[in-house]
Structures are given as structure tokens and as C-alpha cells.
Design an enzyme around this catalytic site. Structure first.
Site, PDB file in Angstrom:
ATOM      1  N   GLY A  76      -7.622  38.069  29.407  1.00 27.31           N
ATOM      2  CA  GLY A  76      -9.011  38.313  29.067  1.00 27.31           C
ATOM      3  C   GLY A  76      -8.986  39.653  27.975  1.00 27.31           C
ATOM      4  O   GLY A  76     -10.067  40.287  27.898  1.00 27.31           O
ATOM      5  N   ASP A 139      -4.560  34.171  20.917  1.00 25.87           N
ATOM      6  CA  ASP A 139      -3.096  35.143  21.269  1.00 25.87           C
ATOM      7  C   ASP A 139      -2.026  34.046  22.016  1.00 25.87           C
ATOM      8  O   ASP A 139      -1.293  34.623  22.759  1.00 25.87           O
ATOM      9  CB  ASP A 139      -3.386  36.272  21.781  1.00 25.87           C
ATOM     10  CG  ASP A 139      -2.398  37.138  21.985  1.00 25.87           C
ATOM     11  OD1 ASP A 139      -1.684  37.145  20.807  1.00 25.87           O
ATOM     12  OD2 ASP A 139      -2.288  38.053  22.878  1.00 25.87           O
ATOM     13  N   LYS A 179      -1.760  33.839  16.607  1.00 23.45           N
ATOM     14  CA  LYS A 179      -0.577  34.001  16.897  1.00 23.45           C
ATOM     15  C   LYS A 179       0.692  33.085  16.384  1.00 23.45           C
ATOM     16  O   LYS A 179       0.469  32.005  16.679  1.00 23.45           O
ATOM     17  CB  LYS A 179      -0.213  34.651  18.418  1.00 23.45           C
ATOM     18  CG  LYS A 179       1.249  35.104  18.605  1.00 23.45           C
ATOM     19  CD  LYS A 179       1.632  35.322  19.851  1.00 23.45           C
ATOM     20  CE  LYS A 179       1.172  36.522  20.450  1.00 23.45           C
ATOM     21  NZ  LYS A 179       1.257  36.727  22.002  1.00 23.45           N
TER      22      LYS A 179
END
Length: 228
Positions: A76, A139, A179
Site C-alpha cells: 500500500g 509497481d 515498473k
């Protein structure tokens, strides 16, 4: 315990018992990482929070009132930053965090435990937001096998899936951040992003570990339209 080249104390973890070398190296890296310590001090769930902070400080992606989808959000850290910067707690912006894993509650963040690859995931996310997203960010990192070519294919496949999801939920003018590793997005994915977005670039925040090959692809100015 000794000092490193910068003069900081360096913690060394002893091997022994059932601890593998890879586990020892990971634990040492965590214990000696200033961003890990800073994340704990400042109440962030992961050091990754600082990567998003750096990228947003430079490119201004997360503005008050925007709607954000955070893919693979657990634990988170990125959702925490997004909620603060779009002012979700104040009721201005919205953040929906998506993950297959459970994630403890974050103020201003709506959590959806689901697979974003599911056919009905885009419709569900748009419904949760009450409209389209302004930012889709990821991510996520694919599970690795240790085989370089296989791992690269998994990484690119995951980013491609996230990019496709983004094109199905973003508002025109929206942003996609994800990413990637090594040389960045491959040629085919890069070409697709350039068709779907006005500008595409690779970025590497300073808070990424120096020995890491990770970088991020940032696509802005989504050209798309209706849900498919």
C-alpha cells in the site's frame, strides 16, 4: 557491525540454521537501506512510497481531485502517497487499490481484492470510481524463476496487461505509470504506448536501489475513448 564507505553503520547478518544466502543478503539489504528506515519513521508501508513521491514531484501526475487506480497495490505504499496527493481523505480525489492479496485499510483508499486481468475487471473498477480513471499506476513485479529470458518475458507480459487495462479505464488525457526492468519497455510495447499516448518516457527515481535494474515507463496524454 561496521561502517560503510559513506560512514554509516552497516549491519551484517550471520548465516546459519535454515537461512539461505539469498535470504541473508535480502535481510542485510533491508536493514542497511536508509529508505526502509525512513519509511518506518514516516509511517509508509514500503520504501516504494518514495519512488512515487520522486516521480510525482517531477512530473506532477497526482493532482487534487483526480481518480487513481493502483494495480498490485499491496502493501500500500503507493496508495498512501496517491491518497494524500489527490486529497482523497478530503473527498476531492479517489483512489482504488487492486491486488490479489488482502491489504489493510488505508484512509481515503477503496480496496478491491480482485484479479485485474479478469474480463469484468475494467467495468468493476470504473463502477467503484464512479467514472473513468485519470491515472493508472503499477509497481507490480512478476514472480521470477532465475532464468533471465523467462523472467523478462514475464515482466513484459505483466506490463503489457497493465497497459491494456489502462486503455480500458482511462479518461482521455490520462496517465499510465508502470515498473519495468533492465532496458525498459520492449519495442512492441513501447510502440503501442506511443500510439495510445501523446508522450512516453522511461524514468528512474533516485530512491531505486543503485544495484537494481528497475525503471518505470511513464505514458501521458491518453488518446483513447470508450470501454471496449
Amino acid at each position: 557491525m561496521a561502517k560503510d564507505k559513506t560512514g554509516r553503520l552497516h549491519v551484517t547478518v550471520k548465516t546459519g540454521g535454515k537461512r539461505k544466502l539469498s535470504s541473508k543478503l535480502w535481510l542485510e539489504r533491508q536493514l542497511n537501506d536508509p529508505y526502509v528506515a525512513r519509511a518506518k519513521r514516516e509511517g509508509f508501508r514500503s520504501r516504494a512510497a518514495f519512488k512515487l513521491m520522486e516521480i510525482d514531484d517531477k512530473y506532477r501526475l497526482l493532482k487534487p481531485g483526480l481518480s487513481v487506480v493502483d494495480l498490485g497495490a499491496a502493501p500500500g505504499g503507493w496508495s498512501q502517497i496517491a491518497a494524500k496527493r489527490v486529497q482523497a481523505v478530503e473527498g476531492k480525489g479517489k483512489v482504488v487499490a487492486v491486488d490479489l492479496l488482502e491489504m489493510p485499510e488505508i484512509a481515503g483508499v477503496t480496496f478491491a481484492q480482485l484479479d485485474f486481468l479478469a474480463d469484468d475487471a475494467p467495468e468493476k473498477l470504473v463502477a467503484m470510481l464512479g467514472g473513468r480513471a485519470d491515472v493508472v499506476m503499477s509497481d507490480m513485479a512478476a514472480n521470477t524463476t532465475g532464468h533471465r529470458k523467462t523472467d523478462q518475458l514475464r515482466i513484459i507480459g505483466l506490463v503489457e496487461a497493465a497497459a491494456l487495462f489502462a486503455t480500458e479505464v482511462l479518461n482521455p488525457g490520462g496517465t499510465f505509470l508502470a515498473k519495468v526492468f533492465q532496458s525498459g519497455a520492449d519495442a512492441e510495447l513501447l510502440a503501442q504506448l506511443k500510439r495510445d499516448f501523446a508522450a512516453v518516457k522511461h524514468v528512474k527515481p533516485a530512491s531505486s536501489r543503485q544495484d537494481s535494474s528497475e525503471r518505470y515507463v511513464l505514458a501521458t496524454g491518453f488518446r483513447g475513448g470508450a470501454l471496449r
